[in-house]
Scaffold this motif. Structure first.
Motif, short mmCIF file in Angstrom:
data_model
loop_
_atom_site.label_atom_id
_atom_site.label_comp_id
_atom_site.label_asym_id
_atom_site.label_seq_id
_atom_site.Cartn_x
_atom_site.Cartn_y
_atom_site.Cartn_z
N PRO A 230 0.82 -1.21 0.00
CA PRO A 230 0.00 0.00 0.00
C PRO A 230 0.85 1.26 0.00
CG PRO A 230 0.09 -0.92 2.21
CD PRO A 230 0.86 -1.86 1.32
N CYS B 221 6.70 -6.41 4.40
CA CYS B 221 5.52 -7.02 5.03
C CYS B 221 4.51 -7.51 4.00
CB CYS B 221 4.86 -6.02 5.98
SG CYS B 221 5.78 -5.80 7.50
N SER B 222 4.65 -7.05 2.75
CA SER B 222 3.71 -7.49 1.71
C SER B 222 4.25 -8.62 0.85
CB SER B 222 3.37 -6.31 0.79
OG SER B 222 2.70 -5.31 1.49
N PHE C 130 -0.70 -13.01 9.00
CA PHE C 130 -1.90 -12.63 8.23
C PHE C 130 -1.85 -13.20 6.81
CE2 PHE C 130 -2.00 -8.63 11.02
CZ PHE C 130 -2.89 -9.22 11.90
N ALA D 73 1.53 1.23 6.30
CA ALA D 73 0.50 0.52 7.07
C ALA D 73 1.14 -0.53 7.96
CB ALA D 73 -0.51 -0.11 6.12
N LEU D 74 1.76 -0.04 9.03
CA LEU D 74 2.46 -0.92 9.97
C LEU D 74 2.00 -0.59 11.38
CD1 LEU D 74 6.03 -0.39 8.49
CD2 LEU D 74 4.60 -2.42 8.15
N TYR D 75 2.38 -1.43 12.34
CA TYR D 75 2.05 -1.16 13.74
C TYR D 75 3.25 -0.44 14.38
CZ TYR D 75 -1.84 -4.27 12.96
OH TYR D 75 -2.99 -4.83 12.48
N PRO D 76 3.11 0.85 14.68
CA PRO D 76 4.27 1.65 15.07
C PRO D 76 4.91 1.23 16.38
CG PRO D 76 2.24 2.93 15.28
CD PRO D 76 1.89 1.66 14.58
N PHE E 8 2.43 -9.65 10.06
CA PHE E 8 1.92 -9.64 8.69
C PHE E 8 2.17 -10.98 8.00
CE2 PHE E 8 1.97 -5.07 9.52
CZ PHE E 8 0.70 -4.76 9.09
N GLU F 152 0.24 3.91 1.91
CA GLU F 152 0.46 4.31 3.30
C GLU F 152 1.49 3.38 3.95
OE1 GLU F 152 -2.58 3.17 2.37
OE2 GLU F 152 -3.69 5.02 2.03
N LEU G 84 10.37 -1.64 5.18
CA LEU G 84 9.65 -2.64 5.98
C LEU G 84 8.22 -2.80 5.44
CD1 LEU G 84 9.60 -4.51 8.42
CD2 LEU G 84 8.92 -2.56 9.83
N ASN G 85 7.64 -1.69 5.01
CA ASN G 85 6.28 -1.72 4.46
C ASN G 85 6.20 -2.66 3.26
OD1 ASN G 85 3.65 -0.61 4.71
ND2 ASN G 85 3.99 0.62 2.87
N ILE G 86 7.24 -2.61 2.43
CA ILE G 86 7.28 -3.50 1.26
C ILE G 86 7.50 -4.94 1.70
CG2 ILE G 86 8.52 -4.04 -0.87
CD1 ILE G 86 9.23 -1.00 -1.01
#
Lengths: 452, 309
Positions: free
Chosen positions: B85, B150-151, B106, B89-92, B103, B87, B146-148
């Motif tokens: 995404p 996690c996907s 999930f 979209a992670l848990y800070p 993730f 954003e 990290l956002n990438i």
């Protein structure tokens, strides 16, 4: 400059409906609730427009013409609603026994029971203080009822039996005989004082006067001696641990803060997920909406259980609340699971209704404070007018508080565990239904987060 | 070559507003495809539809040749899709490892497989040294990496990236492109939306441009140039002094700075002749500049708008 700032602030306030509600609506609603509780709706000071009559039980063990007259006079008081037996299922229903009356007060079905003892009429009107006392079995959670009944008993005696009083008074006067001795003067003074109180006046006026006098004096003085008995005291086991009023406050405060925690926790976290983008991310992966809602609901239900448990353990350790007896412990566990499950689902449904955390904060504050005020978390329900007591049944707090009070306060100390659970079954059932309904509503409203 | 992702004749309205009005996108296997369009063109709706978050009113989507129809085959195919995404979209308050594990879970990973993929992600993102730190104090570039990660923990065959480098500094951006290049080398097909036209031009095999909800052009940069502004180069010669007017007769244009220009198809073949013409006119060339047609020019030509408008 100042005008521009004023204008900007006004536009912001006008467009923020929650802030408007918090600023203008909530104070008015709160004022109205407390005015209705303490002032009577529209009745002004001491008005009775919306105030409910106190329901009491009267058990006449004396069964004489005189005791009948006094019971009838009590029944005629506007402030009281007298019940002498179970709801009639037969032509001449049996009157309540003393034990039945005590049990009903103990269970919280009635705030008090008045017991006229056998032989009451024989000693009635003994101005020397030798009268047989009338027992008032009362619920100490309601500090008003004992004084009210004590006062109204004196009023009923004056209005129902002035002739008996005069006759007994003169009899005692003659018994003393001759010129007035100091003892006679004291007796006469007492007698005059009693009559000056308006014995022949209307029952209502006498009742009001007696109530106010009684409220400022001991309930044990007057024409009819009163013996106050705590309904919760275990007469079979006098050494048993007494009930603790702490249970009332632990439940009231605990439930209110549970709601706040759940709104900010379950609700806030869900909206935070949305604002942060993780909600979209999770829903785009293998996580279903049901799983997502259930996961949040479960976590915060468990958190709620921990929160309420901590409060009650604290109350047990520091304030002597009896949490550890089997009926209390199991009842507490059942109530806490049901209450936390329902509160967590309430938080989820609030989140599904609100668009942002700020909106959730304002909305939950309004809703929870109003529910807490109406449901008895802030002011005991027994002092509320009848219509407000009915309103409380539409609040989460009302049912949760009733359940906890049934566990810790309005219990039957001799009941088996099974009977104790049946005792709280209505409250537990309603809370479980609320949890299911809230979760169902949240699931429905959460469609806005699903694929468009 | 079969398609990794295919969207055909996608239509979607939100109320009275059409968001998609006949969009077509085909991501080939192993390809890096750029999806471009001005704001409001329908990119986000298209990507959300490809993510399964928007149901089309009309048209079809297939992933790895499996139609988006909610069948078990579709669910299985979706497990091979990674969605990054825009954003962060992670848990800070979670650490790097905790985020990756969450993730990964999930995405259906568990046990040893999850452990291995988390280790791989830490190495891939270069965040191994800070794996146990909460990410709330991390730089934007670190969070983006990290956002990438996690996907793509589950090793997807197809990856949708929505503005993966937005808001990061050039060094971090370069690091992210390197990471994505590794994924591609591993065989993944990538669809990328971006506002960085130069980057799209550099890294993407093909470009799809959408506007007003429909695809208005697609192809390699050369193909797009051929379809639009052509492949001619503009050669600019700076002279030592005033440009002789006679150069106009030889096909040059002269600007107010006395630089002279000519558009040519083949620079290598035509440049010597140009220099000869200048020399014949008695002028001396001091500098040469060759302007290549860009994606920016193509985009402007097609949409009439800058990408950022």
């Amino acid at each position: 400059m100042i005008a521009t700032l004023l204008r900007i602030n006004w536009i912001n306030l006008r467009r923020d409906k929650v802030a408007l509600g918090l600023t203008f609506v909530l104070p008015i609603v709160f004022f109205s609730i407390f005015a209705a509780i303490f002032g009577g709706m529209g009745g002004g000071s001491g008005g009775s427009g919306g105030a409910s009559a106190t329901k009491i039980i009267v058990v006449d063990l004396d069964r004489t013409e005189l005791s009948g007259r006094i019971v009838e006079a009590l029944d005629g008081q506007e402030a009281l609603s007298v019940s002498t037996g179970p709801k009639p299922t037969e032509e001449e229903p049996a009157p309540y026994t003393r034990d039945q009356a005590r049990g009903l007060v103990r269970q919280g079905r009635y705030p008090a029971a008045v017991i006229f003892p056998a032989g009451f009429s024989e000693t009635f009107g003994d101005f020397g203080g030798g009268g047989k006392p009338v027992e008032v079995i009362h619920d100490p959670a309601n500090p008003i009822v004992l004084h009210t009944i004590s006062g109204l008993l004196q009023a009923a005696a004056m209005t129902a039996a002035p002739d008996v009083l005069m006759e007994k008074g003169m009899g005692q006067f003659e018994a003393a005989g001759g010129t007035l001795t100091p003892t006679q003067r004291v007796l006469l003074g007492t007698f005059k004082g009693l009559l000056r109180g308006g014995g022949a006046a209307s029952a209502d006026r006498a009742g009001e006067s007696a109530t106010s006098e009684a409220a400022s004096s001991s309930p044990f003085s007057g024409l009819i001696p009163v013996e106050a008995i705590d309904a919760g005291k275990n007469e079979e086991e006098p050494d048993a641990k007494p009930r603790s009023i702490v249970a009332y406050y632990a439940a009231g405060i605990g439930v209110m803060f549970l709601l706040f925690s759940m709104a900010n926790g379950a609700g806030g976290t869900l909206l935070e997920e949305e604002e942060r983008g993780t909600l979209e991310r999770l829903l785009a992966s293998n996580v279903s909406m049901q799983s997502l809602l259930f996961g949040h609901w479960l976590f915060f239900a468990l958190t709620g259980i921990a929160q309420v448990t901590l409060m009650f353990v604290w109350a047990a350790v520091l304030f002597g609340l009896d949490l550890w007896s089997p009926n209390h412990l199991v009842g507490f566990a059942v109530m806490t699971v049901a209450t936390s499950a329902s509160a967590s689902a309430f938080g989820i449904v609030l989140a599904a209704l609100c668009k942002s955390r700020a909106q959730l904060g304002g909305t939950s504050t309004i809703v929870i404070l109003i529910m807490s005020a109406l449901g008895g978390s802030m002011v005991p329900r027994f002092i509320m007018p009848a219509f407000m007591n009915t309103t409380a049944l539409f609040t989460f707090n009302g049912w949760a508080l009733d359940g906890y009070l049934k566990v810790f306060w309005y219990e039957d100390p001799g009941a088996s565990l099974g009977r104790a659970m049946i005792h709280i079954l209505p409250q537990v059932s309603v809370l479980v239904v609320m949890a299911i309904a809230f979760f169902g509503a949240a699931r429905f409203l959460a469609k806005r987060w699903e694929a468009a | 070559m079969t398609n990794a992702f295919s969207v055909r004749d996608a239509h979607k309205r939100f109320g009275e507003t059409p968001a998609l009005a006949g969009a077509d996108v085909a991501l080939r296997r192993g390809e890096w495809l750029g999806l471009l369009g001005p704001n409001g063109a329908g990119k986000t709706t298209l990507v959300r539809a490809m993510s399964g978050r928007v149901h089309l009113d009309r048209g079809s989507i297939s992933l790895l040749d499996v139609a988006f129809d909610g069948t078990p085959a579709h669910d299985e195919a979706r497990r091979k899709l990674g969605i990054v995404p825009q954003e962060i979209a992670l848990y800070p308050l979670l650490t790097v490892t905790e985020n990756l594990r969450a993730f990964g879970s999930f995405l259906g990973l568990a046990g040893r497989e999850l452990d291995e993929r988390v280790d791989w992600s830490l190495s891939w993102t270069g965040l191994s040294g800070r794996s146990n730190e909460p990410i709330d104090q991390f730089s934007g570039g670190m969070k983006r990496r990290l956002n990438i990660a996690c996907s793509v923990l589950h090793g997807p065959e197809v990856i949708l990236l929505d503005e993966p480098t937005v808001g990061v500094d050039p060094q971090s951006r370069q690091r992210i492109w390197e990471m994505l290049a590794e994924l591609r080398e591993g065989g993944a097909s990538l669809l990328l939306t971006t506002h960085q036209l130069d980057e799209a031009q550099n890294v993407c095999d093909r470009i799809v441009i959408i506007d007003h909800g429909k695809t208005i052009a697609s192809g390699t940069l050369t193909e797009l140039l051929g379809q639009t502004i052509g492949t001619v180069r503009r050669v600019t010669l700076t002279l030592d002094g005033t440009a002789p007017k006679s150069l106009r007769e030889r096909g040059f244009s002269i600007d107010e700075d006395h630089d002279i220009h000519r558009e040519v198809e083949d620079v290598a073949a035509e440049l010597p002749a140009m220099l000869g013409d200048v020399s014949d006119a008695g002028a001396v060339v001091t500098d040469i500049r060759i302007d290549t047609p860009t994606l920016q020019a193509v985009f402007l030509h097609l949409t009439g708008r800058e990408l950022r408008e």
